[in-house]
Design a protein around this motif. Structure first.
Motif, PDB file in Angstrom:
ATOM      1  N   PRO A   1      26.733  11.246  52.430  1.00 53.55           N
ATOM      2  CA  PRO A   1      27.979  11.278  53.213  1.00 53.55           C
ATOM      3  C   PRO A   1      29.015  10.354  52.590  1.00 53.55           C
ATOM      4  CG  PRO A   1      26.318   9.960  54.338  1.00 53.55           C
ATOM      5  CD  PRO A   1      25.626  10.584  53.165  1.00 53.55           C
ATOM      6  N   SER A   2      30.279  10.674  52.777  1.00 55.37           N
ATOM      7  CA  SER A   2      31.343   9.907  52.146  1.00 55.37           C
ATOM      8  C   SER A   2      31.328   8.436  52.564  1.00 55.37           C
ATOM      9  CB  SER A   2      32.706  10.531  52.468  1.00 55.37           C
ATOM     10  OG  SER A   2      32.925  10.555  53.871  1.00 55.37           O
ATOM     11  N   GLN A   3      30.835   8.158  53.774  1.00 53.26           N
ATOM     12  CA  GLN A   3      30.789   6.776  54.243  1.00 53.26           C
ATOM     13  C   GLN A   3      29.826   5.913  53.418  1.00 53.26           C
ATOM     14  OE1 GLN A   3      30.334   9.500  56.019  1.00 53.26           O
ATOM     15  NE2 GLN A   3      31.402   9.435  58.001  1.00 53.26           N
ATOM     16  N   LYS A   4      28.930   6.580  52.669  1.00 56.05           N
ATOM     17  CA  LYS A   4      27.950   5.849  51.859  1.00 56.05           C
ATOM     18  C   LYS A   4      28.306   5.847  50.378  1.00 56.05           C
ATOM     19  CE  LYS A   4      24.356   4.504  53.021  1.00 56.05           C
ATOM     20  NZ  LYS A   4      23.921   3.129  53.382  1.00 56.05           N
ATOM     21  N   TYR A   5      29.437   6.414  50.016  1.00 57.11           N
ATOM     22  CA  TYR A   5      29.793   6.490  48.604  1.00 57.11           C
ATOM     23  C   TYR A   5      29.877   5.107  47.961  1.00 57.11           C
ATOM     24  CZ  TYR A   5      31.046  11.510  48.775  1.00 57.11           C
ATOM     25  OH  TYR A   5      31.024  12.880  48.879  1.00 57.11           O
ATOM     26  N   LEU A   6      30.549   4.177  48.620  1.00 58.67           N
ATOM     27  CA  LEU A   6      30.701   2.851  48.029  1.00 58.67           C
ATOM     28  C   LEU A   6      29.348   2.169  47.875  1.00 58.67           C
ATOM     29  CD1 LEU A   6      32.326   0.468  46.980  1.00 58.67           C
ATOM     30  CD2 LEU A   6      32.729  -0.236  49.354  1.00 58.67           C
ATOM     31  N   TRP A   7      28.482   2.323  48.863  1.00 56.81           N
ATOM     32  CA  TRP A   7      27.147   1.716  48.784  1.00 56.81           C
ATOM     33  C   TRP A   7      26.438   2.185  47.522  1.00 56.81           C
ATOM     34  CZ3 TRP A   7      22.017   2.393  48.187  1.00 56.81           C
ATOM     35  CH2 TRP A   7      21.167   1.379  48.629  1.00 56.81           C
ATOM     36  N   HIS A   8      26.453   3.490  47.275  1.00 52.56           N
ATOM     37  CA  HIS A   8      25.759   4.026  46.100  1.00 52.56           C
ATOM     38  C   HIS A   8      26.509   3.716  44.811  1.00 52.56           C
ATOM     39  CE1 HIS A   8      22.529   6.098  48.185  1.00 52.56           C
ATOM     40  NE2 HIS A   8      23.419   6.521  49.073  1.00 52.56           N
ATOM     41  N   TYR A   9      27.831   3.771  44.853  1.00 51.22           N
ATOM     42  CA  TYR A   9      28.600   3.441  43.649  1.00 51.22           C
ATOM     43  C   TYR A   9      28.278   2.024  43.185  1.00 51.22           C
ATOM     44  CZ  TYR A   9      32.463   2.208  40.574  1.00 51.22           C
ATOM     45  OH  TYR A   9      33.191   1.761  39.498  1.00 51.22           O
ATOM     46  N   SER A  10      28.209   1.079  44.104  1.00 51.20           N
ATOM     47  CA  SER A  10      28.004  -0.320  43.750  1.00 51.20           C
ATOM     48  C   SER A  10      26.573  -0.609  43.311  1.00 51.20           C
ATOM     49  CB  SER A  10      28.391  -1.231  44.924  1.00 51.20           C
ATOM     50  OG  SER A  10      27.563  -1.002  46.046  1.00 51.20           O
ATOM     51  N   ARG A  11      25.680   0.371  43.445  1.00 52.25           N
ATOM     52  CA  ARG A  11      24.326   0.253  42.884  1.00 52.25           C
ATOM     53  C   ARG A  11      24.247   0.920  41.513  1.00 52.25           C
ATOM     54  NH1 ARG A  11      25.244  -1.623  47.956  1.00 52.25           N
ATOM     55  NH2 ARG A  11      23.455  -2.853  48.677  1.00 52.25           N
ATOM     56  N   GLN A  12      25.288   1.644  41.136  1.00 52.34           N
ATOM     57  CA  GLN A  12      25.355   2.275  39.822  1.00 52.34           C
ATOM     58  C   GLN A  12      26.199   1.456  38.846  1.00 52.34           C
ATOM     59  OE1 GLN A  12      23.242   4.539  39.333  1.00 52.34           O
ATOM     60  NE2 GLN A  12      23.813   6.555  40.115  1.00 52.34           N
ATOM     61  N   PHE A  13      27.325   0.933  39.343  1.00 53.39           N
ATOM     62  CA  PHE A  13      28.245   0.153  38.523  1.00 53.39           C
ATOM     63  C   PHE A  13      28.534  -1.168  39.231  1.00 53.39           C
ATOM     64  CE2 PHE A  13      29.087   4.659  37.741  1.00 53.39           C
ATOM     65  CZ  PHE A  13      28.859   4.718  36.378  1.00 53.39           C
ATOM     66  N   ASN A  14      28.975  -2.165  38.462  1.00 52.04           N
ATOM     67  CA  ASN A  14      29.138  -3.493  39.062  1.00 52.04           C
ATOM     68  C   ASN A  14      30.593  -3.917  39.247  1.00 52.04           C
ATOM     69  OD1 ASN A  14      29.772  -3.985  36.393  1.00 52.04           O
ATOM     70  ND2 ASN A  14      28.316  -5.679  36.117  1.00 52.04           N
TER      71      ASN A  14
END
Length: 299
Positions: free
Chosen positions: A61-74
């Motif tokens: 869900p879009s509400q979790k995009y930042l959570w996952h992005y910040s585990r991929q890139f710093n």
């Protein structure tokens, strides 16, 4: 990024120019601290539905995009702040969703960067400082993108801003776009260094003059614009890795490298390639982004 965009890249020389002579001086001053270089690689957005199933788990869900992005890139090049500063509740959510090692690099509001020749900007600067304070340890290096028509003839307005910017609280890097600034880059770098500010380097096909390679403090901020994963995107990244290795040897303390692609759907592909090359060529151990559309091997 529309700035510097061209329809035909076949005749463009993408090679990196030599470093300005003043780089060695400013990096030698940074080298006295003997800090290990801190590396930050990211994209200019985290809300991209096409990344779900590839760089984010399927059906994220879009509400979790930042959570996952910040585990991929710093890190993230935070362009939304150029148009409006988010409220405190939103900032708190960002902080809660990201790990402590993650860094937001906000672009100064256009009410500051595009109004330097107007009335004094005390309230606007105070509002930006409050926003950065709310990010706490998640704050990276803010940057100010000056408008393309802002020339050296208006330098007194820039100096007025620099005099009022709280360098004791916030770092700052500046992106120049008018060609006049690059004719006097050494003088500009010297003045920025006296305040503690840095230079943004932009690598884009249609404006090779903004690829000035100048450094005037211990932070390098690079905005790299690719061309749809064209083969030259990868060869350009390879050359950048060589240059970054040179700067590391000279004492650069931190590097922010932001990868743009047309519509940015493919930006993580090239950012991941950069991370892999940095690990391989410089012996780093940066986290490699995980693909969710490729079977991961156990061996």
């Amino acid at each position: 990024m529309e700035f510097g965009k061209v329809s035909d890249i076949s005749g463009i020389d993408f090679s990196l120019p030599p470093d300005p002579a003043f780089n060695r001086y400013y990096l030698s001053k940074a080298a006295t601290t003997k800090q290990a270089t801190r590396w930050f690689v990211g994209c200019p957005i985290w809300v991209q539905k096409e990344w779900a199933g590839k760089w984010y788990p399927p059906q994220t869900p879009s509400q979790k995009y930042l959570w996952h992005y910040s585990r991929q890139f710093n890190t993230i090049e935070l362009n939304s702040t150029h148009y409006a500063l988010p409220g405190g509740t939103t900032v708190q959510k960002w902080v809660e969703q990201t790990p402590g090692s993650f860094r937001f690099c906000p672009k100064l509001p256009q009410g500051i960067s595009h109004q330097l020749d107007g009335p004094f900007l005390k309230k606007e600067i105070e509002a930006f400082v409050a926003f950065c304070d709310a990010l706490g340890e998640r704050l990276g290096t803010p940057f100010m993108q000056l408008p393309p028509a802002f020339t050296t003839r208006q330098s007194t307005f820039l100096l007025r801003f620099l005099d009022s910017y709280p360098f004791d609280k916030l770092p700052l890097s500046i992106e120049f776009r008018h060609a006049s600034w690059f004719k006097y880059l050494s003088r500009t770098a010297d003045k920025l260094h006296s305040y503690g500010a840095g230079l943004v380097i932009t690598d884009v096909a249609g404006r090779r003059d903004v690829l000035h390679m100048g450094l005037c403090n211990a932070t390098a901020m690079i905005r790299f614009v690719g061309n749809g994963l064209h083969p030259t995107d990868y060869s350009r990244i390879d050359e950048w890795v060589e240059r970054l290795a040179h700067w590391q040897a000279q004492g650069i303390e931190q590097v922010f490298f932001f990868v743009h692609e047309p519509d940015n759907v493919q930006a993580p592909d090239l950012a991941a390639y950069l991370i892999c090359q940095l690990n391989q060529k410089l012996g780093l151990d940066l986290k490699v982004p995980q693909r969710f559309d490729i079977q991961q091997s156990l061996f």
